[in-house]
Design an enzyme around this catalytic site. Sequence first.
Site, PDB file in Angstrom:
ATOM      1  CD  GLU A 268      -2.660   1.411   2.413  1.00 18.93           C
ATOM      2  OE1 GLU A 268      -3.603   2.257   2.494  1.00 18.93           O
ATOM      3  OE2 GLU A 268      -2.204   0.915   3.471  1.00 18.93           O
TER       4      GLU A 268
ATOM      5  CG  ASP B  33      -6.412   4.401   1.293  1.00 19.00           C
ATOM      6  OD1 ASP B  33      -6.875   5.306   1.228  1.00 19.00           O
ATOM      7  OD2 ASP B  33      -6.140   3.970   2.418  1.00 19.00           O
TER       8      ASP B  33
ATOM      9  CD  GLN C 253      -7.484   0.155   2.904  1.00 18.99           C
ATOM     10  OE1 GLN C 253      -6.523   0.858   2.972  1.00 18.99           O
ATOM     11  NE2 GLN C 253      -7.888  -0.750   4.057  1.00 18.99           N
TER      12      GLN C 253
ATOM     13  CD  GLU D 102      -7.143   2.469   6.708  1.00 22.66           C
ATOM     14  OE1 GLU D 102      -6.414   1.678   7.253  1.00 22.66           O
ATOM     15  OE2 GLU D 102      -6.785   2.814   5.292  1.00 22.66           O
TER      16      GLU D 102
END
Length: 266
Positions: free
Chosen positions: A143, A178, A206, A242
């Site tokens: 990530e 993300d 995310q 998140e």
Amino acid sequence: MPRFAANLSMLYNDVDFLDRFAAAARDGFKAVEYLFPYAYTPEQLAALLRQHGLQQVLFNAPPGDWDAGERGIACLPGREAEFREGIARAITYAQALQCRRIHVMAGLVPQDVDPATVRATYVANVRYAAEQAAAHGIQILLEPINGRDMPGFFLSRQDQAHALVAEIGATNVKVQMDLYHCQIVEGDLAMKIRQYLPTGNVGHFQIAGVPERHEPDVGELNYPYLFQLLDTLGYDGWIGCEYKPARGAAPHATRDGLGWLQPWLA
């Protein structure tokens, strides 16, 4: 249709962690993710998943000394034995929780270490993790994290992550995209999704509002458009929620902020 997983490290923080599984299921979530499971036994967490009809879709491998500020050890020379022990522990949890994704945090770049050594350490560690996980049908996720929230983190850009996936060369290594971090670092989210999703190398998404990291309908991003784009491109994986509820740890803060989710649950 997008499928959303509640991130129990950030959501429902008005109740104890073990009570968040019930809260997420009550609000219509079918899956959960969180940072770390290691404060609890695998059996304890697996029982909660079964009890509330939830699927575990993601958690992180051990990050080193989190309380001391460490944010992963994959890129840290000299910590290879600890890294391997952490991967073994993470796989044990993943098997018990029937979870197919483990995020391996890269770590903060150490000072006074040759950048080539740092990169080589990272690549070797992720290759090892991928080899160990592959036998169990588990993906290892990388990530990129923005440098405003996590200064000095080894991995911050999508192109960097995808280049590493190519270099590592394991089919079970994927990028954890993300969109909150991506927007802060480089923006142009729709084009990034169109560029990278068709490669097959994105394993998980995310979301959070930008810039405050609150609900996705708070801030500068048009998430309904992005969700529709993911549908159009055929993404059938999970999207981890998140984010930090705008009302913090106030009673029912998470539930009261889920208006954005209702059209997608319907």
